[in-house]
Design an enzyme around this catalytic site. Sequence first.
Site, PDB file in Angstrom:
ATOM      1  CG  ASP A  10      -2.060  -0.941   1.124  1.00  0.00           C
ATOM      2  OD1 ASP A  10      -2.244  -1.512   0.026  1.00  0.00           O
ATOM      3  OD2 ASP A  10      -2.773  -1.134   2.131  1.00  0.00           O
ATOM      4  CE  LYS A  69     -10.736  -3.709   2.129  1.00  0.00           C
ATOM      5  NZ  LYS A  69      -9.826  -4.800   1.862  1.00  0.00           N
ATOM      6  CB  CYS A 102      21.036 -21.329  31.141  1.00  0.00           C
ATOM      7  SG  CYS A 102      20.094 -19.909  31.717  1.00  0.00           S
ATOM      8  CB  CYS A 145      22.411 -19.328  35.540  1.00  0.00           C
ATOM      9  SG  CYS A 145      21.755 -20.918  34.997  1.00  0.00           S
ATOM     10  CB  CYS A 173      18.617 -20.048  36.563  1.00  0.00           C
ATOM     11  SG  CYS A 173      18.381 -19.096  35.073  1.00  0.00           S
TER      12      CYS A 173
END
Length: 688
Positions: free
Chosen positions: A39, A123, A425, A428, A449
């Site tokens: 558009d 619409k 991780c 941690c 953690c």
Amino acid sequence: MAVTAKVQERVDALRELLHHHAHRYYVLDEPEIPDAEYDKLFRELQDLEARHPELLTPGSPTQRVGAKPLEGFTKVRHKVPMLSIRTETDIEASGARSFDARVRRELGLAESAPPIEYVAELKFDGLALNLRYENGVLVQAATRGDGEIGEEVTQNIRTIGQIPLRLPKDAPPVLEVRGEVYIRRDDFEKLNEQQREKIAKGAKGEKTFVNPRNAAAGAVRQLDPGIARQRPLSFFAYGWGEVSAPEQGGPAFTTHFEMLLTLRSWGFPVSTRTQVATGSEELVAFHQAVGKERDSLPFDIDGVVYKVNSLALQKQLGFVSREPRWAVAHKYPAQEQITTVESIDVYVGRTGKLTPVARLAPVFVGGVTVTNATLHNEDEARRKDVRVGDTVIVRRAGDVIPEVVAVVPEKRVHEAQLFTMPRKCPVCGSEAVREEGEADYRCTGGLFCGAQRKQAILHFAQRRAMDIEGLGEKLVDQMVEGNVIKTLPDLYRLGLSALCSLDRMAEKSAQNVLAALEKSKHTTLPRFLFGLGIRHVGEATAKDLARHFGQLDAIMDASVERLLEVPDVGPVVAESIHKFFQQPHNREVVVQLRACGLTWEEGEPAARAPKPLAGKTVVLTGTLPTLSRDEAKDMLEAAGAKVAGSVSKKTDYVVAGAEAGSKLDKARELGVAVLDEEGLKGLLDGGA
Ligand code: IVH
């Protein structure tokens, strides 16, 4: 203003781009860019052409409604052209107001003239279709194509249950109904799920669909009707093309709404959300109300449509180029946008789940600026093959977390690395594992953690675990955010002054928390084990573990094989317990908690405890006078018996209480020993 070479260059570039994208969208059903992007380019070209009319050519994309039909379908010339509607992309109410003002001006109405009556519709975000009925029979279904010539897709359309193949007797000899073919959101999810299964099984040429509209368009324009039949298509009627005149047996109607009701009476689905709205304020209200409902609708819409209700006024207003002056589309903020991926990070959730997240160049989508989008999990990230530097389509619908829908492969600038999930991780550093049959990686850091800290503390403190009264969510939030506690042992190191320094914490409540902490130090092994928050270790498993091993150290040092000996512990659970205690941080937490004074009674490992009922199978039935069913079961299992649900030749004992039914009859029939509660107790004491 003279047309500079630069403007000409831009116009040429825009036309080429728009031709390319229109072809991808209308012909191949594989758009590379979202509607909003298209558009934007379209409006830029329209603007340039408006400012430099000398540059306008009949071949410009602004002069056509769609694109050339696909080779392979029979072409259909529409009896009445299928027009497109002018779009008001404003997010604000002004879209409705400026449309109303324009209509009134074009009709030459005075300010004092009464408000105009409109029909307000949704619409629908699908594919426009023309259905032609002759003498009450569906004879042809065609796509819009370029508005003049479309494609005959009758075979595919016949498979849509919502489209009548025959009409009632009062229908006119010729009737063309126009509307939208679409796929419901739930059907779309199911369809993509099926596609993923096919791909996983190695099916060639299968793909998942980016959104319901593409899936619908693909189905309608499928050369093999057998495949179209498998796609869950739906339909809404919102207009008409050629219709017999009243003198030829056609309906006499004077408004758009009347005609929609008539279509409904002939069996066409007309949305119940379609309504009459008087004056611009009712249009504004409609736009706002539907905007709120948008995300909970069962299908996608990209805006609303306003149409002048009176057909006489429609006629008076007429058309400008290919757009009627009596209708307008008022869009909502696009829910899909294009942007680039700056990096792919991994986010660790409260439960330790690792989620890949694409960090994006900021983009305004679904009404907010988005800078992150989820990639869900490793498989999804790889399936979509999202890489750093890629141009991607992002989607944000309502409150849903923004997601990367697809990569625009043509725009890949350099070959970045394929995404792989880290094995550690990111918060941690603990090992991250993906269990068999699961889509997610999880951090095994648990208590250690940082990402899981709040959750871990709340879990530890809950009533069924350490039962620390007064340690609720708000307090834990504050303590973790203020770095007052980092790990579980820190809880027991809290002093009065540290607690009192927290928001809204009076000395009295602080003292209560300290007392609760002190009280929680004397606990039981199952409570403590459960409180550690080991994945898959609920209360029942914690009890089983405590009963089987007797002592915490034995559990911490147990191999997977030893853990598997515990009743009801399977491979997944055993692996999870083993992994947890293998992490040095988790062992350290246990050591420190003990150092803080946490105690519980340790027992004999069950393996060494006498098991008078090892190898025996017992069935419980009826209500026992003092023991509950669970208590009896626990005692029997602790003694090594297997508690079964039904009586067979292999049953050694049936323990029967009040109102024992068929199991007791069966026991008598098979000659199985029957005991009451007293007998059971004797059995457990080793006096069989
Ligand atoms: S009326 C003369 N009504 O939007 C007006 N169109 O450019 C012709 N659409 O592709 C269209 N919902 O398929 C109309 N309630 C609705 C609509 C609708 C969706 C689509 C239509 C067309 C585009 C309009």
